[in-house]
Enzyme design. Structure first.
Site, PDB file in Angstrom:
ATOM      1  N   GLY A 193     -20.447  13.828  33.502  1.00  0.00           N
ATOM      2  CA  GLY A 193     -20.550  13.973  34.946  1.00  0.00           C
ATOM      3  C   GLY A 193     -20.927  12.738  35.722  1.00  0.00           C
ATOM      4  N   GLU A 225     -21.700  13.358  27.178  1.00  0.00           N
ATOM      5  CA  GLU A 225     -20.280  13.710  27.178  1.00  0.00           C
ATOM      6  C   GLU A 225     -19.548  13.085  28.373  1.00  0.00           C
ATOM      7  OE1 GLU A 225     -20.520  17.961  27.540  1.00  0.00           O
ATOM      8  OE2 GLU A 225     -21.266  18.269  25.495  1.00  0.00           O
ATOM      9  N   ARG A 256     -15.035  10.890  33.002  1.00  0.00           N
ATOM     10  CA  ARG A 256     -14.602  10.068  34.128  1.00  0.00           C
ATOM     11  C   ARG A 256     -15.155   8.641  34.096  1.00  0.00           C
ATOM     12  NH1 ARG A 256     -13.395  12.450  38.997  1.00  0.00           N
ATOM     13  NH2 ARG A 256     -14.531  14.266  38.246  1.00  0.00           N
ATOM     14  N   TYR A 309      -9.274  18.783  45.023  1.00  0.00           N
ATOM     15  CA  TYR A 309     -10.704  18.569  45.300  1.00  0.00           C
ATOM     16  C   TYR A 309     -10.944  17.864  46.625  1.00  0.00           C
ATOM     17  CZ  TYR A 309     -10.739  18.702  40.107  1.00  0.00           C
ATOM     18  OH  TYR A 309     -10.566  18.999  38.801  1.00  0.00           O
ATOM     19  N   CYS A 339       7.798  20.156  47.501  1.00  0.00           N
ATOM     20  CA  CYS A 339       7.907  21.105  48.611  1.00  0.00           C
ATOM     21  C   CYS A 339       6.634  21.916  48.774  1.00  0.00           C
ATOM     22  CB  CYS A 339       9.112  22.004  48.389  1.00  0.00           C
ATOM     23  SG  CYS A 339      10.592  21.025  48.114  1.00  0.00           S
ATOM     24  N   GLU A 340       5.574  21.245  49.143  1.00  0.00           N
ATOM     25  CA  GLU A 340       4.269  21.864  49.400  1.00  0.00           C
ATOM     26  C   GLU A 340       3.566  21.003  50.440  1.00  0.00           C
ATOM     27  OE1 GLU A 340       2.816  24.502  47.839  1.00  0.00           O
ATOM     28  OE2 GLU A 340       4.172  24.737  46.124  1.00  0.00           O
ATOM     29  N   TYR A 375      -8.478  12.305  34.907  1.00  0.00           N
ATOM     30  CA  TYR A 375      -7.993  13.527  35.559  1.00  0.00           C
ATOM     31  C   TYR A 375      -6.731  13.261  36.388  1.00  0.00           C
ATOM     32  CZ  TYR A 375     -12.573  14.938  33.996  1.00  0.00           C
ATOM     33  OH  TYR A 375     -13.671  15.174  33.212  1.00  0.00           O
TER      34      TYR A 375
END
Ligand code: PLP
Length: 422
Positions: A242, A279, A282, A322, A350-351, A378
């Site tokens: 994290g 752990e 990122r 996010y 197309c969004e 990510y």
């Protein structure tokens, strides 16, 4: 200066280490993920230096970037791995990773995944619920094995990060509520096919303050002591990952700052004998990569200007998922800047959610190359083939050399195994 030390401008062109990004785009096309090998090593080094003289195992949270070339670098540097699926275990084994340095996290472990992890000999299962504990005991018993377990407790602390990447609050699906943890440990202790080895938590992602970690640690320490009084002695304490990175101007939480405080707390409570497991995902890879993309069209409107690029939400979903900010650099900037405009950088999908960056002042033309920064974590691992878009190639740069570590998918491969009915 960009946010990523190994991606800097030289002679007016953005480079990855010693390689001009424009050369890579020309050679391999765009969109293109480009990683810096040295950046991986430097990120690792921050943890290595911070851990010196202590018993620490850094398990790379590999869902951030699981390309075999990336895993292999960390394996060689001595990393363990934090896996969240049987598929990730297979990747670790594919690079010859040592299963005894693997911790297995995740709320939904299936029987086949438990079996594979037991047979591989993982360091421990980070168990996230009582039903999972019972299933694991049963699977281990059937195999005539003893499963090493650590309970992932939910310490109910606020990681002060985006709700989608906050995992340590009571309302999150993760872990066992800290108030029930003693009872679940006692249950585990009574099952002969389980061996209790540790405790763990993972409170969220992109955390830039030390205080949420210390809050969580204090709660874990209370638990460790309560367990010791019941005769349950642990070998390790896992504080999860994290640790945040700099996407723009975030203050950085250096591993050394965090670890110094953690060691102080462990020492103060007489728990210096516990192995510390971390752990980080990122923070080991995020600023080791960029996503290169070409401007296809500029579309000027009354309300907005759009730069329509050839990368899209299928290549980098973080902005729309996010509301994440990624810096955008023009690979070969024009210096007069007098035709700069404010653009939304959007993809061809197309969004309306297909955007990569908003309200960025850029002096760009059709055909220009942009680098979406901090795309080492990510990014590729969350990529999809939505709109039948092949996933982009991944390149690893080492000094002046560039290696294709995963070629671009072909369109044909996307539907090669599909079948039509007679
Ligand atoms: C995702 C995850 C990590 C890595 O998180 P980062 O924010 O990338 O450091 C570590 N542990 C667990 C259990 C995870 O789910």
């Amino acid at each position: 200066m960009t946010v990523a030390p190994h991606f800097q401008f030289r002679n007016g062109v953005l480079h990855a280490e010693d390689v001009p990004l424009a050369d890579l785009a020309r050679q391999f096309g765009t969109p293109l993920y480009v990683y810096s090998r040295q950046a991986l090593h430097d990120a690792w080094d921050a943890y290595r230096v911070a851990s010196q003289g202590r018993n620490v195992l850094v398990c790379f949270g590999m869902k951030a970037n699981s390309n075999l070339a990336v895993l292999n670098e960390f394996k060689k540097l001595g990393a363990g791995f934090d896996i969240v699926s049987g598929g990730e275990l297979a990747r670790v084994l594919a690079v010859g990773g040592d299963a005894s340095r693997v911790v297995f996290s995740g709320v939904g472990k299936q029987v086949w995944e438990m079996r594979a992890a037991l047979e591989a000999g993982v360091k421990c299962f980070n168990v996230e619920s009582e039903p999972e504990l019972l299933r694991l005991a049963e699977v281990a018993e059937q195999l005539g094995m003893v499963a090493p377990v650590s309970l992932r407790v939910n310490p109910d602390v606020d990681a002060q990060t985006h709700p989608y990447i906050s995992t340590g609050l009571k309302e999150n699906k993760f872990g066992i509520a800290i108030d029930s943890a003693v009872a679940v440990y006692q249950r585990a202790a009574a099952l002969p096919s389980l061996e209790i080895v540790g405790v763990d938590c993972h409170i969220g992602s992109q955390i830039t303050e030390v205080s949420p970690y210390l809050d969580a640690l204090e709660k874990l320490i209370v638990l460790v002591k309560a367990l010791a009084r019941l005769g349950i002695d642990l070998k390790h304490l896992d504080l999860g990952g994290g640790i945040g990175i700099r996407y723009t101007d975030e203050t950085l939480l250096a591993p050394s700052v965090l670890l110094d405080k953690v060691f102080q707390a462990l020492d103060a409570h007489g728990l210096a004998h516990l192995q510390l497991v971390l752990e980080p995902g990122r923070s080991l890879v995020g600023n080791s990569g960029v996503l290169l993309t070409t401007v296809e069209y500029l579309k000027h409107g009354d309300a907005k200007n759009f730069a329509i690029v050839d990368a899209a939400m299928n290549d980098l979903i973080r902005p729309t998922l996010y509301d994440a900010w990624h810096s955008v650099e023009t690979v070969a900037p024009r210096h007069n800047g007098d035709t700069a405009l404010v653009y939304d950088i959007v993809g061809p999908i197309c969004e309306s959610g297909d955007w990569l960056a908003r309200d960025r002042k850029l002096d760009i033309r059709q055909g220009d190359l942009l680098a979406i920064m901090s795309a080492g974590a990510y990014a590729y691992t969350m990529a999809s083939q939505y709109n039948t878009r092949p996933r982009a190639a991944e390149i690893m740069v080492d000094g002046s050399q560039a290696y294709v570590v995963r070629p671009r998918e072909t369109v044909e491969s996307l539907f090669a195994t599909e079948k039509i009915l007679d």
